[in-house]
Scaffold this motif. Sequence first.
Motif, PDB file in Angstrom:
ATOM      1  N   ARG A 280       0.943  -1.335  -0.109  1.00 58.00           N
ATOM      2  CA  ARG A 280      -0.076  -0.116   0.118  1.00 58.00           C
ATOM      3  C   ARG A 280       0.780   1.456   0.112  1.00 58.00           C
ATOM      4  O   ARG A 280       0.737   2.288  -0.747  1.00 58.00           O
ATOM      5  N   LEU A 281       1.835   1.186   0.902  1.00 55.31           N
ATOM      6  CA  LEU A 281       2.832   2.456   1.156  1.00 55.31           C
ATOM      7  C   LEU A 281       3.287   2.697  -0.257  1.00 55.31           C
ATOM      8  O   LEU A 281       3.194   3.909  -0.701  1.00 55.31           O
ATOM      9  N   VAL A 282       4.080   1.904  -1.270  1.00 52.66           N
ATOM     10  CA  VAL A 282       4.682   2.213  -2.404  1.00 52.66           C
ATOM     11  C   VAL A 282       3.658   2.468  -3.602  1.00 52.66           C
ATOM     12  O   VAL A 282       3.939   2.950  -4.588  1.00 52.66           O
ATOM     13  N   SER A 283       2.355   2.013  -3.360  1.00 52.29           N
ATOM     14  CA  SER A 283       1.437   1.965  -4.455  1.00 52.29           C
ATOM     15  C   SER A 283       0.494   3.289  -4.278  1.00 52.29           C
ATOM     16  O   SER A 283       0.175   3.915  -5.226  1.00 52.29           O
ATOM     17  N   GLU A 284       0.533   4.038  -3.075  1.00 52.29           N
ATOM     18  CA  GLU A 284      -0.368   5.175  -2.814  1.00 52.29           C
ATOM     19  C   GLU A 284       0.690   6.395  -2.871  1.00 52.29           C
ATOM     20  O   GLU A 284       1.833   6.397  -2.722  1.00 52.29           O
ATOM     21  N   PRO A 285       0.063   7.650  -3.049  1.00 52.50           N
ATOM     22  CA  PRO A 285       0.721   8.806  -2.996  1.00 52.50           C
ATOM     23  C   PRO A 285       1.131   9.062  -1.581  1.00 52.50           C
ATOM     24  O   PRO A 285       0.788   8.500  -0.732  1.00 52.50           O
ATOM     25  N   PRO A 286       2.241   9.533  -1.414  1.00 50.25           N
ATOM     26  CA  PRO A 286       3.301  10.404  -2.404  1.00 50.25           C
ATOM     27  C   PRO A 286       3.963   9.685  -3.068  1.00 50.25           C
ATOM     28  O   PRO A 286       4.612  10.271  -4.028  1.00 50.25           O
ATOM     29  N   LEU A 287       4.387   8.268  -2.918  1.00 51.37           N
ATOM     30  CA  LEU A 287       5.276   7.667  -3.744  1.00 51.37           C
ATOM     31  C   LEU A 287       4.701   7.260  -4.894  1.00 51.37           C
ATOM     32  O   LEU A 287       5.265   7.438  -6.147  1.00 51.37           O
TER      33      LEU A 287
END
Length: 169
Positions: free
Chosen positions: A61-68
């Motif tokens: 979820r972290l790498v798929s969602e903004p800001p990344l």
Amino acid sequence: MKHGQPITSRAMNRALSPALLTMFFLLTGCASHWPAMDRNLTGSQAEFDVPPKQMIETATRLVSEPPLSLGVVEEGKGTIMTGYQYFPGEWHVARRWQERTQYRITVIPDWDQPTRKCLVQVREQTEQRAADGMKWTPALELTRPDRAVQILQQIQQRAGQHGAAAPAR
């Protein structure tokens, strides 16, 4: 060899070999130094009091969602490979080259409590190119552990754990 005798191929090879070797070494040169290579096989890592399957979901979820918004390009048992994150690179020959970094995030179950704890490792690989339209090439001499540490710190924040994320030693 006497005057007036034909030159044999063996004599020609003996005469040319040292000259060719000398010319080869003069033209190719030798490196004044070897590029520094990343000898760290583990990457940046941190321990978490989170079940491994939950940690993979959190990292995804972290790498798929903004800001990344890097997305996941490959997923396997306990490992995800992100898309690329773009950066301005170093100065080379009067221009700034372009860099992009991809991350491999690996979640390893804890040996003593495999369903309750895990270790997360983040490794980075950077590619570079001189300008738009040129081919991206792996830049093995470039190590950017600070980028991997930043991703790991964001995983820690998302997982609700605060601690020092640093390159493994």
